[in-house]
Design a protein around this motif. Structure first.
Motif, PDB file in Angstrom:
ATOM      1  N   ILE A  26       0.838  -1.199   0.000  1.00  0.00           N
ATOM      2  CA  ILE A  26       0.000   0.000   0.000  1.00  0.00           C
ATOM      3  C   ILE A  26       0.872   1.248   0.000  1.00  0.00           C
ATOM      4  CG2 ILE A  26      -1.619   1.370   1.396  1.00  0.00           C
ATOM      5  CD1 ILE A  26      -2.798  -1.361   2.356  1.00  0.00           C
ATOM      6  N   ASP A  27       1.950   1.233   0.777  1.00  0.00           N
ATOM      7  CA  ASP A  27       2.809   2.409   0.917  1.00  0.00           C
ATOM      8  C   ASP A  27       3.731   2.640  -0.271  1.00  0.00           C
ATOM      9  OD1 ASP A  27       1.695   2.882   3.415  1.00  0.00           O
ATOM     10  OD2 ASP A  27       3.316   1.870   4.508  1.00  0.00           O
ATOM     11  N   THR A  28       4.089   1.576  -0.997  1.00  0.00           N
ATOM     12  CA  THR A  28       5.104   1.736  -2.046  1.00  0.00           C
ATOM     13  C   THR A  28       4.581   1.616  -3.470  1.00  0.00           C
ATOM     14  OG1 THR A  28       5.706  -0.613  -1.967  1.00  0.00           O
ATOM     15  CG2 THR A  28       6.926   0.872  -0.512  1.00  0.00           C
ATOM     16  N   LEU A  29       3.495   0.896  -3.674  1.00  0.00           N
ATOM     17  CA  LEU A  29       2.996   0.721  -5.043  1.00  0.00           C
ATOM     18  C   LEU A  29       2.271   1.984  -5.483  1.00  0.00           C
ATOM     19  CD1 LEU A  29       2.873  -1.355  -7.347  1.00  0.00           C
ATOM     20  CD2 LEU A  29       0.689  -2.121  -6.412  1.00  0.00           C
ATOM     21  N   GLU A  30       2.708   2.534  -6.589  1.00  0.00           N
ATOM     22  CA  GLU A  30       2.138   3.785  -7.080  1.00  0.00           C
ATOM     23  C   GLU A  30       0.727   3.551  -7.619  1.00  0.00           C
ATOM     24  OE1 GLU A  30       3.314   6.874  -7.014  1.00  0.00           O
ATOM     25  OE2 GLU A  30       5.136   6.243  -5.981  1.00  0.00           O
ATOM     26  N   PRO A  31      -0.275   4.264  -7.081  1.00  0.00           N
ATOM     27  CA  PRO A  31      -1.637   4.117  -7.603  1.00  0.00           C
ATOM     28  C   PRO A  31      -1.712   4.391  -9.113  1.00  0.00           C
ATOM     29  CG  PRO A  31      -1.689   5.308  -5.532  1.00  0.00           C
ATOM     30  CD  PRO A  31      -0.234   5.152  -5.906  1.00  0.00           C
ATOM     31  N   ALA A  32      -0.853   5.292  -9.609  1.00  0.00           N
ATOM     32  CA  ALA A  32      -0.859   5.601 -11.042  1.00  0.00           C
ATOM     33  C   ALA A  32      -0.454   4.389 -11.873  1.00  0.00           C
ATOM     34  CB  ALA A  32       0.074   6.772 -11.333  1.00  0.00           C
ATOM     35  N   GLN A  33       0.446   3.551 -11.353  1.00  0.00           N
ATOM     36  CA  GLN A  33       0.852   2.336 -12.069  1.00  0.00           C
ATOM     37  C   GLN A  33      -0.311   1.344 -12.143  1.00  0.00           C
ATOM     38  OE1 GLN A  33       3.565   3.215 -13.812  1.00  0.00           O
ATOM     39  NE2 GLN A  33       4.585   1.301 -13.304  1.00  0.00           N
ATOM     40  N   VAL A  34      -1.022   1.204 -11.032  1.00  0.00           N
ATOM     41  CA  VAL A  34      -2.161   0.283 -11.013  1.00  0.00           C
ATOM     42  C   VAL A  34      -3.248   0.789 -11.963  1.00  0.00           C
ATOM     43  CG1 VAL A  34      -3.913  -0.823  -9.573  1.00  0.00           C
ATOM     44  CG2 VAL A  34      -1.611  -0.421  -8.656  1.00  0.00           C
ATOM     45  N   GLU A  35      -3.500   2.095 -11.926  1.00  0.00           N
ATOM     46  CA  GLU A  35      -4.508   2.671 -12.827  1.00  0.00           C
ATOM     47  C   GLU A  35      -4.084   2.499 -14.286  1.00  0.00           C
ATOM     48  OE1 GLU A  35      -7.558   4.372 -14.824  1.00  0.00           O
ATOM     49  OE2 GLU A  35      -7.556   3.600 -12.780  1.00  0.00           O
ATOM     50  N   ALA A  36      -2.798   2.640 -14.564  1.00  0.00           N
ATOM     51  CA  ALA A  36      -2.312   2.437 -15.931  1.00  0.00           C
ATOM     52  C   ALA A  36      -2.559   1.003 -16.388  1.00  0.00           C
ATOM     53  CB  ALA A  36      -0.826   2.784 -16.025  1.00  0.00           C
ATOM     54  N   ALA A  37      -2.357   0.039 -15.488  1.00  0.00           N
ATOM     55  CA  ALA A  37      -2.613  -1.366 -15.822  1.00  0.00           C
ATOM     56  C   ALA A  37      -4.095  -1.589 -16.094  1.00  0.00           C
ATOM     57  CB  ALA A  37      -2.138  -2.276 -14.691  1.00  0.00           C
ATOM     58  N   VAL A  38      -4.949  -1.048 -15.227  1.00  0.00           N
ATOM     59  CA  VAL A  38      -6.399  -1.186 -15.429  1.00  0.00           C
ATOM     60  C   VAL A  38      -6.799  -0.562 -16.761  1.00  0.00           C
ATOM     61  CG1 VAL A  38      -8.669  -0.455 -14.580  1.00  0.00           C
ATOM     62  CG2 VAL A  38      -6.942  -1.281 -12.960  1.00  0.00           C
ATOM     63  N   ALA A  39      -6.300   0.625 -17.045  1.00  0.00           N
ATOM     64  CA  ALA A  39      -6.668   1.328 -18.277  1.00  0.00           C
ATOM     65  C   ALA A  39      -6.203   0.570 -19.513  1.00  0.00           C
ATOM     66  CB  ALA A  39      -6.082   2.742 -18.263  1.00  0.00           C
ATOM     67  N   ALA A  40      -4.986   0.045 -19.483  1.00  0.00           N
ATOM     68  CA  ALA A  40      -4.456  -0.685 -20.638  1.00  0.00           C
ATOM     69  C   ALA A  40      -5.261  -1.954 -20.899  1.00  0.00           C
ATOM     70  CB  ALA A  40      -2.987  -1.027 -20.428  1.00  0.00           C
ATOM     71  N   ILE A  41      -5.559  -2.713 -19.840  1.00  0.00           N
ATOM     72  CA  ILE A  41      -6.324  -3.951 -19.994  1.00  0.00           C
ATOM     73  C   ILE A  41      -7.742  -3.646 -20.448  1.00  0.00           C
ATOM     74  CG2 ILE A  41      -7.262  -5.952 -18.772  1.00  0.00           C
ATOM     75  CD1 ILE A  41      -4.714  -5.797 -16.965  1.00  0.00           C
ATOM     76  N   THR A  42      -8.353  -2.617 -19.862  1.00  0.00           N
ATOM     77  CA  THR A  42      -9.713  -2.233 -20.247  1.00  0.00           C
ATOM     78  C   THR A  42      -9.770  -1.817 -21.714  1.00  0.00           C
ATOM     79  OG1 THR A  42     -10.194  -1.508 -17.990  1.00  0.00           O
ATOM     80  CG2 THR A  42     -11.635  -0.675 -19.719  1.00  0.00           C
ATOM     81  N   ALA A  43      -8.802  -1.013 -22.142  1.00  0.00           N
ATOM     82  CA  ALA A  43      -8.780  -0.559 -23.535  1.00  0.00           C
ATOM     83  C   ALA A  43      -8.624  -1.735 -24.495  1.00  0.00           C
ATOM     84  CB  ALA A  43      -7.653   0.454 -23.739  1.00  0.00           C
ATOM     85  N   LEU A 186      -7.566  -5.765 -10.183  1.00  0.00           N
ATOM     86  CA  LEU A 186      -7.563  -5.498 -11.620  1.00  0.00           C
ATOM     87  C   LEU A 186      -8.819  -6.056 -12.278  1.00  0.00           C
ATOM     88  CD1 LEU A 186      -3.853  -6.329 -12.628  1.00  0.00           C
ATOM     89  CD2 LEU A 186      -4.854  -4.069 -12.265  1.00  0.00           C
ATOM     90  N   CYS A 187      -9.172  -7.293 -11.952  1.00  0.00           N
ATOM     91  CA  CYS A 187     -10.363  -7.914 -12.533  1.00  0.00           C
ATOM     92  C   CYS A 187     -11.620  -7.133 -12.176  1.00  0.00           C
ATOM     93  CB  CYS A 187     -10.504  -9.362 -12.067  1.00  0.00           C
ATOM     94  SG  CYS A 187      -9.271 -10.485 -12.762  1.00  0.00           S
ATOM     95  N   GLU A 188     -11.731  -6.735 -10.924  1.00  0.00           N
ATOM     96  CA  GLU A 188     -12.915  -5.988 -10.479  1.00  0.00           C
ATOM     97  C   GLU A 188     -13.038  -4.670 -11.220  1.00  0.00           C
ATOM     98  OE1 GLU A 188     -14.838  -5.366  -6.198  1.00  0.00           O
ATOM     99  OE2 GLU A 188     -12.946  -4.281  -6.429  1.00  0.00           O
ATOM    100  N   GLN A 189     -11.925  -3.956 -11.357  1.00  0.00           N
ATOM    101  CA  GLN A 189     -11.944  -2.657 -12.023  1.00  0.00           C
ATOM    102  C   GLN A 189     -12.218  -2.778 -13.524  1.00  0.00           C
ATOM    103  OE1 GLN A 189     -11.576   0.606 -10.747  1.00  0.00           O
ATOM    104  NE2 GLN A 189     -12.072  -0.540  -8.883  1.00  0.00           N
ATOM    105  N   VAL A 190     -11.560  -3.723 -14.164  1.00  0.00           N
ATOM    106  CA  VAL A 190     -11.781  -3.937 -15.607  1.00  0.00           C
ATOM    107  C   VAL A 190     -13.223  -4.312 -15.866  1.00  0.00           C
ATOM    108  CG1 VAL A 190     -11.188  -5.420 -17.568  1.00  0.00           C
ATOM    109  CG2 VAL A 190      -9.370  -4.454 -16.136  1.00  0.00           C
ATOM    110  N   GLU A 191     -13.744  -5.252 -15.089  1.00  0.00           N
ATOM    111  CA  GLU A 191     -15.114  -5.693 -15.264  1.00  0.00           C
ATOM    112  C   GLU A 191     -16.095  -4.553 -15.047  1.00  0.00           C
ATOM    113  OE1 GLU A 191     -16.998  -9.734 -14.049  1.00  0.00           O
ATOM    114  OE2 GLU A 191     -17.198  -8.373 -12.351  1.00  0.00           O
ATOM    115  N   ALA A 192     -15.881  -3.742 -14.021  1.00  0.00           N
ATOM    116  CA  ALA A 192     -16.782  -2.615 -13.735  1.00  0.00           C
ATOM    117  C   ALA A 192     -16.813  -1.633 -14.895  1.00  0.00           C
ATOM    118  CB  ALA A 192     -16.358  -1.921 -12.442  1.00  0.00           C
TER     119      ALA A 192
END
Length: 195
Positions: A26-43, A186-192
């Motif tokens: 939680i403290d070290t993983l950049e939220p922007a990296q996770v959002e980038a992964a969600v966005a790329a998979i969703t696209a 990731l699955c929850e966000q992509v699916e939503a």
């Protein structure tokens, strides 16, 4: 920093270690990296482009789990999504690795199923799995986005990853436990976003 203890911890000790790695993530993983992964998979999936997922051992099982959630369903009713696990076809795995090399068993399948605008998600607790790295190199040549889920620092995969999701630990089981949390998110966000 977690270490490989010499004595087997109690259940409470083990769970405390797991919680510690989750908190450090939680403290070290950049939220922007996770959002980038969600966005790329969703696209990619939204455009009916392939999401390829690969890993070895426990990470191969995680790859199957992810594609099962996306082809089937996670929480919502929706169409099936084009997610392909590269470790789930024993005929391809054994024929190619027997006749050529296990180091290229995922890159060969990336040649077959990969496409521009697609995504490959590679899972490796060390970040040094040669066959996943080889698949990423082929994927980049095809114009795919490369997403790595690894342990601390990303290993050699960091250099061939567009998006790195690394867990701040060197303990394989603790990394894998956080990977499950990350890919469920990731699955929850992509699916939503696609439902």
């Amino acid at each position: 920093m977690d270490s490989q203890p010499s004595a087997v911890p109690s259940l409470r000790g083990y769970l405390d270690n797991a919680i510690d790695v989750l908190r450090r993530t939680i403290d070290t993983l950049e939220p922007a990296q996770v959002e980038a992964a969600v966005a790329a998979i969703t696209a990619a999936l939204g455009a009916n482009k392939a999401l390829l997922v690969c890993g070895n051992g426990g990470s191969a099982s995680d790859a199957q789990h992810i594609t099962g959630e996306l082809v089937g369903r996670f929480l919502k009713e929706r169409r099936g999504l084009k997610a392909i696990c590269l470790s789930s076809n024993p005929a391809v795995l054994t024929a190619w690795s027997n006749d050529y090399s296990y180091d290229t068993v995922f890159s060969r399948q990336t040649e077959a199923y990969g496409e521009p605008g697609g995504v490959i998600l590679g899972i490796s607790t060390s970040g040094n799995s040669r066959n996943v790295i080889a698949a990423f190199e082929v994927a980049r040549g095809l114009g795919m986005t490369t997403i790595a889920m690894t342990g601390e620092g990303g290993g050699k995969m960091a250099a061939v990853s567009d998006i790195l999701l690394d867990v701040p630990s060197r303990s394989t089981p603790l990394i894998q436990q956080v990977h499950i949390c990350l890919y469920h998110y990731l699955c929850e966000q992509v699916e939503a976003r696609l439902a």
